[in-house]
Design a protein around this motif. Structure first.
Motif, mmCIF file in Angstrom:
data_model
loop_
_atom_site.group_PDB
_atom_site.id
_atom_site.type_symbol
_atom_site.label_atom_id
_atom_site.label_comp_id
_atom_site.label_asym_id
_atom_site.label_seq_id
_atom_site.Cartn_x
_atom_site.Cartn_y
_atom_site.Cartn_z
ATOM 1 N N LEU A 66 0.860 -1.177 0.000
ATOM 2 C CA LEU A 66 0.000 0.000 0.000
ATOM 3 C C LEU A 66 0.894 1.224 0.000
ATOM 4 N N CYS A 67 0.783 2.025 -1.048
ATOM 5 C CA CYS A 67 1.510 3.291 -1.105
ATOM 6 C C CYS A 67 0.556 4.401 -0.690
ATOM 7 N N ILE A 68 0.931 5.138 0.324
ATOM 8 C CA ILE A 68 0.073 6.183 0.883
ATOM 9 C C ILE A 68 0.270 7.509 0.149
ATOM 10 N N GLY A 85 -5.718 -3.131 10.282
ATOM 11 C CA GLY A 85 -5.552 -4.528 9.873
ATOM 12 C C GLY A 85 -4.863 -4.716 8.537
ATOM 13 N N ILE A 86 -4.176 -3.702 8.053
ATOM 14 C CA ILE A 86 -3.458 -3.819 6.774
ATOM 15 C C ILE A 86 -2.072 -4.383 7.054
ATOM 16 N N SER A 87 -1.814 -5.577 6.551
ATOM 17 C CA SER A 87 -0.534 -6.243 6.813
ATOM 18 C C SER A 87 0.469 -6.036 5.688
ATOM 19 N N ALA A 88 0.065 -5.373 4.605
ATOM 20 C CA ALA A 88 0.963 -5.133 3.482
ATOM 21 C C ALA A 88 2.076 -4.174 3.890
ATOM 22 N N LYS A 89 3.160 -4.165 3.102
ATOM 23 C CA LYS A 89 4.216 -3.192 3.358
ATOM 24 C C LYS A 89 3.699 -1.804 2.965
ATOM 25 N N ILE A 90 4.098 -0.811 3.731
ATOM 26 C CA ILE A 90 3.608 0.554 3.552
ATOM 27 C C ILE A 90 4.719 1.397 2.939
ATOM 28 N N THR A 91 4.437 1.979 1.783
ATOM 29 C CA THR A 91 5.394 2.842 1.116
ATOM 30 C C THR A 91 4.797 4.237 0.955
ATOM 31 N N ALA A 92 5.616 5.183 0.505
ATOM 32 C CA ALA A 92 5.162 6.571 0.405
ATOM 33 C C ALA A 92 5.951 7.301 -0.668
ATOM 34 N N GLU A 93 5.480 8.511 -1.001
ATOM 35 C CA GLU A 93 6.094 9.310 -2.059
ATOM 36 C C GLU A 93 6.157 10.793 -1.664
ATOM 37 N N PRO A 94 6.939 11.144 -0.657
ATOM 38 C CA PRO A 94 7.058 12.552 -0.276
ATOM 39 C C PRO A 94 7.854 13.347 -1.303
ATOM 40 N N GLY A 95 7.455 14.573 -1.519
ATOM 41 C CA GLY A 95 8.191 15.459 -2.427
ATOM 42 C C GLY A 95 8.446 16.788 -1.755
#
Length: 430
Positions: free
Chosen positions: A246-248, A280-290
């Motif tokens: 999941l990319c936030i 309950g989200i067990s996926a890896k969490i990624t992000a895109e800060p700029g």
């Protein structure tokens, strides 16, 4: 009386005994003399520190959102610091590749990617393609049918969360040009189609609620919405589709003016990951800060050319740049501080309107700026926190050449983008 808040300056800013501003040991007024104005000055170690904070905040993967500001030097720096790079067009992708960033470190975005852009991405085998529409799924399937490799895909989900920010930079509400809407059923349809398509390797979901968002609660709401989607589909995915990421997105707000405060990249990441775990989200969490990587690393320098005092109305201070190097105030009503680098920590009792040189009454940089009372023609005046969405949104309106960009580090300055000349303005004329 008001003194410029020191926290709005880059990390390695300092003020000499006589009030002159230095960044990374480099005298700012000397930079203006050497490189001219307008001039963007970036604190390189500030940018590197934010990249490292981003990697700490999102250890499962983080990309620099290059739309905030991209040039070869930035692409090289972000890659050196271990970040992926989020590109939103074929042009941004091409620049990053030419800067030596491997394709498998690039994430391609865009709500209307052309066939040519998608072909380029698939040929280069980019790390992720963030798919934004059913038409884009059609284009990818057609390209794979031609023999191109199936891309690893995140589906951009529009969660129906309206962030508390300017209308023009809200992206997560139902009424949006971006992504697959949850409430209208498009998100479920897109996941089912992508999971069943042999032309797509579905690896997860992406959601972005907007830019310049200060309330972490907006990101928590996204996690709550997407938790249900993950729960429904994780059990259904097969060998060519797995809900592992999941990319936030990005959008973390930064302070631009006195009285604003941001929460910091590390704190943001911790809050987002806590919210995802609680949902309950067990996926890896990624992000895109700029913006939060680059904005506060820079100041812009201008030369005062005209001071027009209208008694009982206001004082206009006109400079040699304007909406061509920073259109944010015109687009979003964005606020900035003003100060004189020759008197950085001086009181600023005089209120001015800082305006540009363009043939528009709306060409303003700072609606209500504060400066020392002795401001004069020829002064160098500065606006801080201009590293994001200034140069990148800029233009050549009125055929004004774009400014130079300088990085400073350890007492040295290096030009990373040269100033355009009048002859440069003729390059594309036939």
């Amino acid at each position: 009386m008001s003194v410029l808040p020191a926290q709005l300056l880059p990390d390695n800013a300092s003020v000499t005994a006589d009030g002159r501003l230095q960044i990374a040991g480099v005298d700012i007024l000397e930079l203006a003399r050497e490189f001219g104005t307008p001039l963007f000055v970036h604190d390189e170690d500030h940018i590197r520190a934010r990249c490292r904070q981003a990697r700490e905040a999102f250890p499962d993967g983080v990309a620099y959102a290059s739309k905030a500001f991209l040039c070869r030097a930035i692409a090289e720096l972000a890659h050196e610091e271990g970040m992926h790079i989020d590109v939103a067009s074929g042009g941004e992708m091409h620049l990053a590749l030419q800067a030596g960033v491997p394709a498998d470190r690039l994430v391609l975005h865009g709500n209307n990617k052309s066939t040519a852009e998608l072909r380029y991405a698939l040929e280069q085998r980019v790390h992720r393609v963030v798919v934004d529409s059913f038409d884009e799924l059609d284009r990818i399937e057609a390209l794979v049918a031609e023999g191109l490799p199936a891309p690893r895909v995140l589906l951009r989900i529009t969660p129906g969360v309206k962030a508390n920010t300017h209308e023009f930079i809200q992206t997560g509400q139902d009424d949006s040009k971006f992504g697959f809407g949850v409430r209208v059923g498009h998100a479920d349809r897109a996941i089912e189609r992508a999971a069943a398509s042999p032309a797509i390797e579905l690896v997860g979901l992406h959601a972005h609620v907007g830019s310049q968002v200060f309330e972490v609660g907006s990101f928590e709401k996204v996690a709550e919405v997407l938790a249900g989607i993950f729960a429904r589909f994780q059990a259904k995915t097969g060998p060519n589709a797995r809900m592992e990421e999941l990319c936030i997105g990005g959008g973390l707000g930064v302070a631009y003016v006195e009285g604003e405060a941001d929460c910091g990249i590390v704190e943001w990441g911790q809050a987002v990951r806590r919210a995802c775990a609680a949902a309950g989200i067990s996926a890896k969490i990624t992000a895109e800060p700029g913006r939060s990587i680059i904005a506060s690393s820079a100041i812009t320098l201008y030369t005062v050319g005209t001071i027009k005092d209208i008694p009982g109305v206001r004082t206009y201070v006109s400079v040699d740049g304007g909406m061509s190097d920073n259109p944010r105030p015109v687009l979003y009503g964005s606020g900035y501080e003003t100060f004189l680098p020759r008197a950085t920590d001086a009181d600023r009792p005089k209120t001015i309107r800082l305006v540009g040189k363009h043939c528009e009454s709306g060409d303003l940089l700072v609606r209500e700026g504060l400066v020392p009372a002795d401001i004069r023609v020829g002064d160098i005046i500065s606006t801080p926190v201009t590293g994001a969405y200034g140069y990148s949104l800029g233009s050549n309106y009125n055929k004004v050449p774009r400014p130079a960009v300088v990085f400073v580090k350890d007492g040295q300055a290096r030009q990373v983008i040269r100033r355009e000349t009048w002859d440069d303005l003729l390059r594309l004329d036939c």
